[in-house]
Motif scaffolding. Structure first.
Motif, PDB file in Angstrom:
ATOM      1  N   VAL A  27      -8.084   2.244   4.448  1.00 43.73           N
ATOM      2  CA  VAL A  27      -8.162   2.329   2.989  1.00 43.73           C
ATOM      3  C   VAL A  27      -6.868   2.892   2.409  1.00 43.73           C
ATOM      4  O   VAL A  27      -6.250   2.309   1.520  1.00 43.73           O
ATOM      5  CB  VAL A  27      -9.373   3.173   2.553  1.00 43.73           C
ATOM      6  N   GLN A  28      -6.444   4.062   2.927  1.00 48.50           N
ATOM      7  CA  GLN A  28      -5.255   4.708   2.397  1.00 48.50           C
ATOM      8  C   GLN A  28      -3.978   3.920   2.722  1.00 48.50           C
ATOM      9  O   GLN A  28      -3.066   3.830   1.896  1.00 48.50           O
ATOM     10  CB  GLN A  28      -5.147   6.137   2.944  1.00 48.50           C
ATOM     11  N   ALA A  29      -3.931   3.366   3.926  1.00 48.97           N
ATOM     12  CA  ALA A  29      -2.750   2.578   4.312  1.00 48.97           C
ATOM     13  C   ALA A  29      -2.640   1.324   3.451  1.00 48.97           C
ATOM     14  O   ALA A  29      -1.536   0.911   3.075  1.00 48.97           O
ATOM     15  CB  ALA A  29      -2.822   2.201   5.782  1.00 48.97           C
ATOM     16  N   GLY A  30      -3.795   0.715   3.151  1.00 44.47           N
ATOM     17  CA  GLY A  30      -3.778  -0.457   2.283  1.00 44.47           C
ATOM     18  C   GLY A  30      -3.245  -0.120   0.908  1.00 44.47           C
ATOM     19  O   GLY A  30      -2.413  -0.844   0.345  1.00 44.47           O
ATOM     20  N   ARG A  31      -3.701   1.009   0.349  1.00 45.59           N
ATOM     21  CA  ARG A  31      -3.217   1.433  -0.962  1.00 45.59           C
ATOM     22  C   ARG A  31      -1.718   1.723  -0.930  1.00 45.59           C
ATOM     23  O   ARG A  31      -0.969   1.364  -1.858  1.00 45.59           O
ATOM     24  CB  ARG A  31      -3.977   2.675  -1.422  1.00 45.59           C
ATOM     25  N   PHE A  32      -1.285   2.383   0.139  1.00 45.22           N
ATOM     26  CA  PHE A  32       0.136   2.714   0.271  1.00 45.22           C
ATOM     27  C   PHE A  32       0.979   1.445   0.338  1.00 45.22           C
ATOM     28  O   PHE A  32       1.993   1.321  -0.374  1.00 45.22           O
ATOM     29  CB  PHE A  32       0.343   3.558   1.530  1.00 45.22           C
ATOM     30  N   ALA A  33       0.576   0.486   1.173  1.00 46.18           N
ATOM     31  CA  ALA A  33       1.337  -0.754   1.327  1.00 46.18           C
ATOM     32  C   ALA A  33       1.400  -1.520   0.014  1.00 46.18           C
ATOM     33  O   ALA A  33       2.466  -2.023  -0.385  1.00 46.18           O
ATOM     34  CB  ALA A  33       0.703  -1.621   2.420  1.00 46.18           C
ATOM     35  N   LEU A  34       0.282  -1.609  -0.672  1.00 45.69           N
ATOM     36  CA  LEU A  34       0.248  -2.360  -1.927  1.00 45.69           C
ATOM     37  C   LEU A  34       1.064  -1.665  -3.015  1.00 45.69           C
ATOM     38  O   LEU A  34       1.716  -2.325  -3.833  1.00 45.69           O
ATOM     39  CB  LEU A  34      -1.199  -2.553  -2.384  1.00 45.69           C
ATOM     40  N   SER A  35       1.045  -0.330  -3.019  1.00 47.85           N
ATOM     41  CA  SER A  35       1.831   0.389  -4.028  1.00 47.85           C
ATOM     42  C   SER A  35       3.320   0.186  -3.794  1.00 47.85           C
ATOM     43  O   SER A  35       4.089  -0.004  -4.741  1.00 47.85           O
ATOM     44  CB  SER A  35       1.485   1.877  -4.020  1.00 47.85           C
ATOM     45  N   ARG A  36       3.746   0.223  -2.528  1.00 47.79           N
ATOM     46  CA  ARG A  36       5.162   0.015  -2.237  1.00 47.79           C
ATOM     47  C   ARG A  36       5.573  -1.427  -2.529  1.00 47.79           C
ATOM     48  O   ARG A  36       6.677  -1.694  -3.003  1.00 47.79           O
ATOM     49  CB  ARG A  36       5.475   0.351  -0.774  1.00 47.79           C
ATOM     50  N   SER A  37       4.663  -2.369  -2.256  1.00 50.39           N
ATOM     51  CA  SER A  37       4.943  -3.770  -2.577  1.00 50.39           C
ATOM     52  C   SER A  37       5.105  -3.949  -4.081  1.00 50.39           C
ATOM     53  O   SER A  37       5.988  -4.671  -4.541  1.00 50.39           O
ATOM     54  CB  SER A  37       3.803  -4.663  -2.067  1.00 50.39           C
ATOM     55  N   GLY A  38       4.260  -3.252  -4.844  1.00 45.74           N
ATOM     56  CA  GLY A  38       4.353  -3.325  -6.295  1.00 45.74           C
ATOM     57  C   GLY A  38       5.658  -2.785  -6.828  1.00 45.74           C
ATOM     58  O   GLY A  38       6.083  -3.143  -7.934  1.00 45.74           O
ATOM     59  N   GLU A  39       6.313  -1.932  -6.054  1.00 46.15           N
ATOM     60  CA  GLU A  39       7.610  -1.368  -6.459  1.00 46.15           C
ATOM     61  C   GLU A  39       8.786  -2.172  -5.905  1.00 46.15           C
ATOM     62  O   GLU A  39       9.935  -1.764  -6.007  1.00 46.15           O
ATOM     63  CB  GLU A  39       7.692   0.092  -6.011  1.00 46.15           C
ATOM     64  N   GLY A  40       8.473  -3.317  -5.270  1.00 44.85           N
ATOM     65  CA  GLY A  40       9.536  -4.228  -4.840  1.00 44.85           C
ATOM     66  C   GLY A  40       9.910  -4.174  -3.383  1.00 44.85           C
ATOM     67  O   GLY A  40      10.802  -4.903  -2.945  1.00 44.85           O
ATOM     68  N   ALA A  41       9.234  -3.324  -2.578  1.00 47.92           N
ATOM     69  CA  ALA A  41       9.534  -3.275  -1.148  1.00 47.92           C
ATOM     70  C   ALA A  41       8.866  -4.456  -0.438  1.00 47.92           C
ATOM     71  O   ALA A  41       7.804  -4.935  -0.851  1.00 47.92           O
ATOM     72  CB  ALA A  41       9.044  -1.965  -0.543  1.00 47.92           C
ATOM     73  N   ALA A  42       9.487  -4.909   0.623  1.00 49.91           N
ATOM     74  CA  ALA A  42       8.860  -5.922   1.477  1.00 49.91           C
ATOM     75  C   ALA A  42       7.934  -5.200   2.460  1.00 49.91           C
ATOM     76  O   ALA A  42       8.350  -4.240   3.110  1.00 49.91           O
ATOM     77  CB  ALA A  42       9.926  -6.715   2.232  1.00 49.91           C
TER      78      ALA A  42
END
Length: 331
Positions: free
Chosen positions: A66-81
């Motif tokens: 759950v937390q890793a998914g949120r972290f990955a999606l938040s970083r993706s939203g900021e432009g990270a691959a």
């Protein structure tokens, strides 16, 4: 087009063995400037808050889904691959939970399979990193385009230039940015002239393959193989196929069918590689051992040269001459 930048990578994985293996390949890659490896999600969040990373590599199954998914999606939203470094078989087993709710957007992330053979990991990692480079470059272009349009709109408002304001408002921004949106599919490798991807069972290396490779090279072709893959058809092998001008498959007997008769199957990965060559619209020549059946369709009889052990040299010469004709270098 701008040169691809070297990447800064944040690797988060509590699986020490897998993380260590990938860390070694990442730090050795010419595509990477810096790698920070952490073993917990809390450490990853802290590192991401103190520095800017182009690429986030994470295994949600080894941390907290759950937390890793949120972290990955938040970083993706900021432009990270985002790269999911996961056991893809386990992900499939847990797909309902893994892609639940907002995590369905993780389907758009890049993936690197933890079951990748050690000899192929460097190539697979570089293939993923190349896509990450393109993603970052295109994301930056999109951001710059957004900023430019915003500045023009602000200037029109502050200056009271109604005509300029109407012009900006009439711009269909979505269509303009269609050409610069992050899209891994935009990575287009250059096809090497007179290159041949040779697909074969590795048990044939000391026999048929050595002679066929030599014959191809003697006729001016560069031979590329998936040798280190040993049956693993990953992104690196697919890229090798895509970057070659021609595709030759040596389909020899692997196992006999249960039905009566002298019919055999070839190795499954040869069929997969042939399918990839078809998808990439490669000019294809097949050398098929007598008795091998069910090799898939979508090819003509003119592309298929059947052989036995005594007739292999004749069939191989015919196949190479066919490539020479296609390349425009026929005698």
């Amino acid at each position: 087009m701008a040169a691809f930048p070297r990447l800064t990578v944040l690797l988060c994985d509590s699986d020490d063995a897998a993380a260590g293996r990938l860390y070694q390949e990442l730090t050795s890659s010419t595509l990477v400037e810096r790698v920070v490896a952490v073993g917990s999600l809390a450490d990853a969040v802290r590192e991401a808050g103190t520095g800017s990373f182009d690429v986030i590599v994470v295994d949600p199954l080894s941390t907290d889904l759950v937390q890793a998914g949120r972290f990955a999606l938040s970083r993706s939203g900021e432009g990270a691959a985002v790269v999911l470094y996961v056991d893809l078989a386990r992900v499939e087993e847990q797909a309902a939970a893994f892609y639940h709710g907002d995590r369905s957007r993780l389907r758009d992330a890049f993936t690197l399979d933890k079951r990748t053979p050690s000899d192929m990991l460097a190539d697979e990692a570089d293939a993923v990193l190349t896509n990450c480079q393109a993603f970052r470059l295109l994301a930056t272009s999109k951001s710059n385009a957004d900023r430019l349009i915003g500045e023009v709109r602000d200037r029109a408002t502050s200056s009271g230039d109604d005509e300029l304001g109407r012009l900006v408002d009439d711009v269909d921004q979505a269509r303009i940015l269609e050409h610069v949106r992050p899209d891994p599919g935009l990575v287009r490798p250059k096809v090497a002239s007179n290159s041949v991807f040779l697909s074969y069972r590795f048990k044939e290396e000391d026999g048929y393959v050595r002679g066929l490779s030599g014959l191809l090279e003697d006729n001016g072709f560069t031979v590329i193989t998936g040798r280190a893959a040993d049956g693993y058809v990953g992104m690196a092998v697919l890229n090798r196929i895509r970057e070659c001008e021609f595709f030759v498959s040596l389909m020899t007997r692997s196992r006999q069918f249960a039905e009566p008769g002298e019919k055999f199957a070839t190795s499954a990965w040869l069929i997969e590689e042939k399918g990839a060559a078809l998808a990439f619209s490669k000019y294809m020549v097949l050398l098929v051992e007598e008795g091998v059946d069910d090799i898939g369709g979508l090819h003509g009889d003119w592309q298929r040269h059947q052989f036995t052990a005594p007739t292999f040299t004749t069939a191989a010469r015919a196949a190479v001459q066919q490539l020479r004709n296609r390349s425009g270098r026929s005698d």
